[in-house]
Scaffold this active site. Structure first.
Site, PDB file in Angstrom:
ATOM      1  N   GLY A 129     -14.818   9.845  -6.340  1.00  8.15           N
ATOM      2  CA  GLY A 129     -13.368   9.193  -6.362  1.00  8.15           C
ATOM      3  C   GLY A 129     -11.969   9.658  -6.142  1.00  8.15           C
ATOM      4  O   GLY A 129     -11.533  10.595  -7.077  1.00  8.15           O
ATOM      5  N   HIS A 130     -10.834   9.423  -5.396  1.00 12.07           N
ATOM      6  CA  HIS A 130      -9.698   9.933  -5.303  1.00 12.07           C
ATOM      7  C   HIS A 130      -9.400   9.273  -6.528  1.00 12.07           C
ATOM      8  O   HIS A 130      -9.331   8.011  -7.049  1.00 12.07           O
ATOM      9  CB  HIS A 130      -8.887   9.629  -4.201  1.00 12.07           C
ATOM     10  CG  HIS A 130      -8.985   7.798  -3.637  1.00 12.07           C
ATOM     11  ND1 HIS A 130      -7.719   6.868  -4.398  1.00 12.07           N
ATOM     12  CD2 HIS A 130      -9.548   7.542  -3.932  1.00 12.07           C
ATOM     13  CE1 HIS A 130      -8.063   5.300  -3.848  1.00 12.07           C
ATOM     14  NE2 HIS A 130      -9.556   6.181  -3.494  1.00 12.07           N
ATOM     15  N   HIS A 131      -8.189   9.683  -7.864  1.00 11.50           N
ATOM     16  CA  HIS A 131      -7.227   9.016  -8.620  1.00 11.50           C
ATOM     17  C   HIS A 131      -8.619   8.551  -9.038  1.00 11.50           C
ATOM     18  O   HIS A 131      -7.829   7.352 -10.475  1.00 11.50           O
ATOM     19  CB  HIS A 131      -6.601   7.374  -7.514  1.00 11.50           C
ATOM     20  CG  HIS A 131      -5.200   8.054  -7.194  1.00 11.50           C
ATOM     21  ND1 HIS A 131      -5.567   8.503  -5.506  1.00 11.50           N
ATOM     22  CD2 HIS A 131      -4.024   8.686  -7.251  1.00 11.50           C
ATOM     23  CE1 HIS A 131      -4.649   8.795  -4.757  1.00 11.50           C
ATOM     24  NE2 HIS A 131      -3.590   8.891  -5.828  1.00 11.50           N
ATOM     25  N   ASP A 149      -9.757   5.197  -8.126  1.00 13.38           N
ATOM     26  CA  ASP A 149      -9.106   4.728  -9.428  1.00 13.38           C
ATOM     27  C   ASP A 149      -9.819   4.136 -10.798  1.00 13.38           C
ATOM     28  O   ASP A 149      -9.715   2.906 -10.770  1.00 13.38           O
ATOM     29  CB  ASP A 149      -8.283   3.321  -8.677  1.00 13.38           C
ATOM     30  CG  ASP A 149      -7.010   2.749  -8.863  1.00 13.38           C
ATOM     31  OD1 ASP A 149      -6.576   4.289 -10.252  1.00 13.38           O
ATOM     32  OD2 ASP A 149      -7.001   2.025  -9.614  1.00 13.38           O
TER      33      ASP A 149
END
Length: 215
Positions: A129-131, A149
């Protein structure tokens, strides 16, 4: 491209990605192991291998610790990690950063603003996923899902089909077993399994790390 250590079944998928990318194999170095390549024409035994000046390589192993050993051997010969090898079917945003020597396998999806360290493996159809931050030599098994995250420490393994929920931290040298659902932080040097995943202390070894990720 020099492929270093070619016993792992993963080598077949690396070779397929090289073919799809149009990257030539200059040598495939067998480190006292039985090679598992589709194309055996360029296999060289380590004892007979003469490293070219400035040669660049990919270490071919699912186990993070085995991959680390291969990297040390290759660097001792004067080789340097190649740029990340990314299968054309993988999906990467422009904001992602991929470290040298990493392999992003077919069908993998990487989220925005994600940072992937050196010599990381993201296996086929995995979703990151993102970050997300993946430390050096992390291995992500086939079909694993990491939400947003997430931090994964160096030398850790996320097994095939495992799920890591948002905002979770996974320590260094830890294993998330295949199919586990991780909802809480995982300390260093632990193995977690089940749904919800439960952690147990773990002393990492190259052999044990190798069997949990599906390759």
């Amino acid at each position: 491209m020099i492929l270093f250590g070619i016993r792992s079944p993963l080598i077949v998928e690396i070779e397929e990605t090289l073919i799809r990318c149009g990257i030539a194999i200059s040598a495939a170095v067998s480190v006292n192991d039985t090679p598992r390549m589709l194309d055996r024409s360029r296999i060289v035994d380590l004892r007979d291998f003469a490293a070219p000046p400035g040669g660049r390589f990919i270490a071919c192993a699912f186990s993070p610790h085995r991959r680390g050993e291969l990297i040390e051997q290759a660097r001792a010969l004067g080789l340097e990690l190649a740029q990340a090898l990314i299968d054309p079917t993988a999906i990467l945003p422009q904001s992602a950063r991929i470290g040298e020597g990493s392999f992003i396998n077919a069908g993998a999806v990487i989220g925005g603003a994600t940072i992937i360290g050196e010599a990381v493996l993201v296996n086929r159809a995995a979703s990151v996923g993102h970050h997300v931050l993946l430390g050096d030599r992390v291995s992500i098994g086939p079909g694993a899902t990491l939400a947003g995250d997430i931090r994964v420490g160096e030398n850790s393994v996320i097994g095939a089909g495992a799920t890591v929920q948002p905002d979770v931290r996974i320590g260094a040298n830890s294993i998330v077993s295949a199919g586990a659902v991780v909802r809480k932080n995982v300390p260093d040097n632990c193995i977690v399994a089940g749904n919800p995943a439960v952690a147990k202390p773990f002393k990492p070894r190259a052999s044990s790390l190798q069997i949990t990720g599906g390759e």
